[in-house]
Scaffold this active site. Structure first.
Site, PDB file in Angstrom:
ATOM      1  N   GLU A 116       1.018  -1.303  -0.039  1.00 13.67           N
ATOM      2  CA  GLU A 116       0.269  -0.026  -0.168  1.00 13.67           C
ATOM      3  C   GLU A 116       0.756   1.406   0.143  1.00 13.67           C
ATOM      4  OE1 GLU A 116      -1.619   0.924   3.766  1.00 13.67           O
ATOM      5  OE2 GLU A 116      -3.461   1.604   3.129  1.00 13.67           O
ATOM      6  N   ASN A 173      -7.325   5.777  -1.946  1.00 10.98           N
ATOM      7  CA  ASN A 173      -6.080   5.033  -1.647  1.00 10.98           C
ATOM      8  C   ASN A 173      -6.232   3.527  -2.389  1.00 10.98           C
ATOM      9  OD1 ASN A 173      -4.297   3.038  -0.618  1.00 10.98           O
ATOM     10  ND2 ASN A 173      -4.774   3.869   1.526  1.00 10.98           N
ATOM     11  N   LYS A 205      -9.595   1.460  -1.774  1.00 10.39           N
ATOM     12  CA  LYS A 205      -9.598   1.133  -0.336  1.00 10.39           C
ATOM     13  C   LYS A 205     -11.190   1.095  -0.044  1.00 10.39           C
ATOM     14  CE  LYS A 205      -7.029   1.110   4.039  1.00 10.39           C
ATOM     15  NZ  LYS A 205      -5.916   1.610   4.473  1.00 10.39           N
ATOM     16  N   GLU A 232      -6.254   8.671   8.159  1.00 12.58           N
ATOM     17  CA  GLU A 232      -6.455   8.140   6.553  1.00 12.58           C
ATOM     18  C   GLU A 232      -7.907   8.606   6.352  1.00 12.58           C
ATOM     19  OE1 GLU A 232      -5.857   4.273   4.773  1.00 12.58           O
ATOM     20  OE2 GLU A 232      -4.826   3.781   6.519  1.00 12.58           O
ATOM     21  N   CYS A 235      -4.776  -3.279   3.046  1.00  6.44           N
ATOM     22  CA  CYS A 235      -4.496  -3.267   4.335  1.00  6.44           C
ATOM     23  C   CYS A 235      -5.539  -3.388   5.241  1.00  6.44           C
ATOM     24  CB  CYS A 235      -3.706  -1.492   4.842  1.00  6.44           C
ATOM     25  SG  CYS A 235      -2.949  -1.746   6.368  1.00  6.44           S
ATOM     26  N   ASN A 259       0.389  -1.172   5.243  1.00 11.55           N
ATOM     27  CA  ASN A 259       1.161  -0.175   6.142  1.00 11.55           C
ATOM     28  C   ASN A 259       0.601  -0.391   7.571  1.00 11.55           C
ATOM     29  OD1 ASN A 259       3.208   1.883   4.459  1.00 11.55           O
ATOM     30  ND2 ASN A 259       1.465   1.293   3.502  1.00 11.55           N
TER      31      ASN A 259
HETATM   32  N1  CDT Z   1      -2.888   1.466   6.400  1.00 11.77           N
HETATM   33  C1  CDT Z   1      -3.774   0.801   7.235  1.00 11.77           C
HETATM   34  O1  CDT Z   1      -4.933   0.509   6.805  1.00 11.77           O
HETATM   35  N2  CDT Z   1      -3.262   0.572   8.663  1.00 11.77           N
HETATM   36  C2  CDT Z   1      -4.156  -0.245   9.459  1.00 11.77           C
HETATM   37  C3  CDT Z   1      -3.752   0.542  10.830  1.00 11.77           C
HETATM   38  C4  CDT Z   1      -5.120   0.378  11.714  1.00 11.77           C
HETATM   39  S1  CDT Z   1      -4.676   1.336  13.012  1.00 11.77           S
HETATM   40  C5  CDT Z   1      -5.433   2.919  12.869  1.00 11.77           C
HETATM   41  C6  CDT Z   1      -4.170  -1.461   9.358  1.00 11.77           C
HETATM   42  O2  CDT Z   1      -5.224  -2.132   9.704  1.00 11.77           O
HETATM   43  O3  CDT Z   1      -2.920  -2.223   9.595  1.00 11.77           O
END
Ligand code: CDT
Length: 313
Positions: free
Chosen positions: A47, A112, A129, A148, A174, A199
Site C-alpha cells: 500500500e 487509496n 480501498k 486516513e 491493508c 502499512n
Molecule cells: N494502512 C492501514 O490501513 N493500516 C491499518 C492500521 C490500523 S490503526 C489505525 C491496519 O489495519 O493495519
C-alpha cells in the site's frame, strides 16, 4: 492446462519523507528484476508504495498534501517501472494515493488504490480501498496521526474480481484484510488470488495492549480469510522505521489451506515468492466450503442490514 502461477511479494523497507519517487521506483525495479529472475509472473507491492505513509501527519489545508498523490498512472515517475515490467514480461500490482481530477483540473476525489497491470503492460483494474481506518480530525495528543479518514474517501465500489494471470484475482488494501466481508465478497465471486498491500504501525495508539499482537493478528486474519474462502492471499508490507514510526513487516503468501507458503524474514526491501497452484482452491471451494451448497444467506440478514450492533435495522 497447469494453472501454477509463481507470485512474488515485493516487500519494502521504509520510505522517508525526503525520498523521491525516482529513488523509490529504482527500488521497485530492483525487486521486479529479482522476481523476474526467479521466474515470477506477478509481483505485488505494498500500500502507498511510492511515498512515505503521509497520513501520520496532519495538515490544516489538505491541499498541502497534494504532493503525496498521483494524478495519473503511469506518470513520468512510474513510467520506468511500466517499461521494465513490459521488457521482463512480468505483471505487477502497485499501491499509491490517487487524486482524481474533474474536467476543470480540480480535485474531485482522493483514493487509496492498488493498480494491477498484466504481463503485457495493460491495466487489469484499479481497486479503491473500502475500509478506511483511523480518524478524520487532528488528534494532536497522539505520538503520530493515523488520519486516513481525512485523506481518503471510502470506495463506493466494493470488491471486484478480474480474470488475469490464468485465474480470478481480487485486491484489498491493508485494513480491508481485517474484515471477513472483504474476503467473502470476493469469495462469492470465485476469487482464487487476493493481493493485499499494507502499512501497519506496530504501536496501536487507541489500545497499546494490541501492539505485541500485530504480527499474530496480521497472520490470523489473512490465514483465516484464505482458508474460509479457498483462496491464495498475498500480503505485502512496507515495514521498518519510517519517519520514526515502526511498522510491521512479515509479508507472506498464504495458500487456500490457510498455510503460510512463504514469509519475509527482514523488515527491509525483500522478495519472497511462492508457486500458487490455482487449482488447489477447488479442493476447498468444491468440498467443505462449497458455498453454493452450504451457505445460508437467507438467515444472514444482519450482514447487509446493519453496520454494527448499535445500527439497528
Ligand atoms: N494502512 C492501514 O490501513 N493500516 C491499518 C492500521 C490500523 S490503526 C489505525 C491496519 O489495519 O493495519
Amino acid at each position: 492446462m497447469s494453472r501454477v502461477v509463481r507470485v512474488a511479494a515485493g516487500q519494502l523497507g521504509p520510505i522517508q519523507r525526503e525520498h523521491s519517487r525516482a529513488e523509490v521506483v529504482a527500488r521497485l525495479i530492483e525487486l521486479m528484476r529479482q522476481a523476474a529472475a526467479e521466474g515470477c509472473r506477478l509481483i505485488v507491492y505494498p500500500e502507498l508504495a511510492l511515498t512515505t505513509f503521509f497520513p501520520r501527519w496532519w495538515v490544516d489545508d489538505i491541499r498541502d498534501a497534494d504532493r503525496w498523490y498521483e494524478t495519473e498512472m503511469p506518470n513520468a515517475d512510474t513510467q520506468p517501472l511500466y517499461d521494465e515490467a513490459r521488457t521482463l514480461g512480468i505483471g505487477f500490482c502497485l499501491g499509491y494515493a490517487l487524486r482524481e481530477l474533474d474536467s476543470e483540473g480540480r480535485t474531485a476525489h482522493r483514493w487509496n488504490v492498488m493498480t494491477l497491470v498484466d504481463t503485457d503492460g495493460t491495466e487489469v483494474a484499479t481497486f479503491k480501498k473500502v475500509h478506511i481506518p483511523g480518524h478524520a480530525a487532528n488528534e494532536p495528543d497522539r505520538p503520530f496521526q493515523h488520519a486516513e479518514r481525512y485523506y481518503f474517501e471510502p470506495s463506493p465500489d466494493g470488491f471486484g474480481v478480474w480474470d488475469a494471470f490464468g485465474g480470478r484475482v481480487g485486491m484489498m488494501i491493508c485494513n480491508d484484510r481485517r474484515w471477513p466481508e472483504s474476503y467473502r465478497e470476493m469469495g462469492l465471486q470465485g476469487v482464487e488470488l487476493i493481493l493485499c498491500g499494507y502499512n501497519t504501525p506496530l504501536h496501536y495508539v487507541p489500545d497499546p495492549s494490541q501492539d505485541r499482537l500485530q504480527g499474530f493478528h496480521n497472520a490470523l486474519v489473512m490465514q483465516a480469510g484464505a482458508y474460509q474462502n479457498g483462496t491464495f492471499v498475498v500480503g505485502v508490507a512496507k515495514g521498518g522505521v519510517e519517519e520514526g514510526v515502526d511498522s510491521l513487516a512479515e509479508s507472506q503468501i498464504i495458500g487456500p489451506s490457510g498455510e503460510v507458503l512463504a514469509k519475509a524474514v527482514t523488515n527491509g526491501d525483500e522478495l519472497i515468492w511462492a508457486d500458487c497452484d490455482l487449482d488447489w482452491c477447488r479442493q476447498y471451494t468444491g468440498t467443505l466450503f462449497d458455498m453454493d451448497y452450504y451457505r445460508r444467506p437467507e438467515v444472514y440478514r444482519h450482514l447487509t442490514t446493519r453496520r454494527g450492533p448499535r445500527t439497528l435495522a
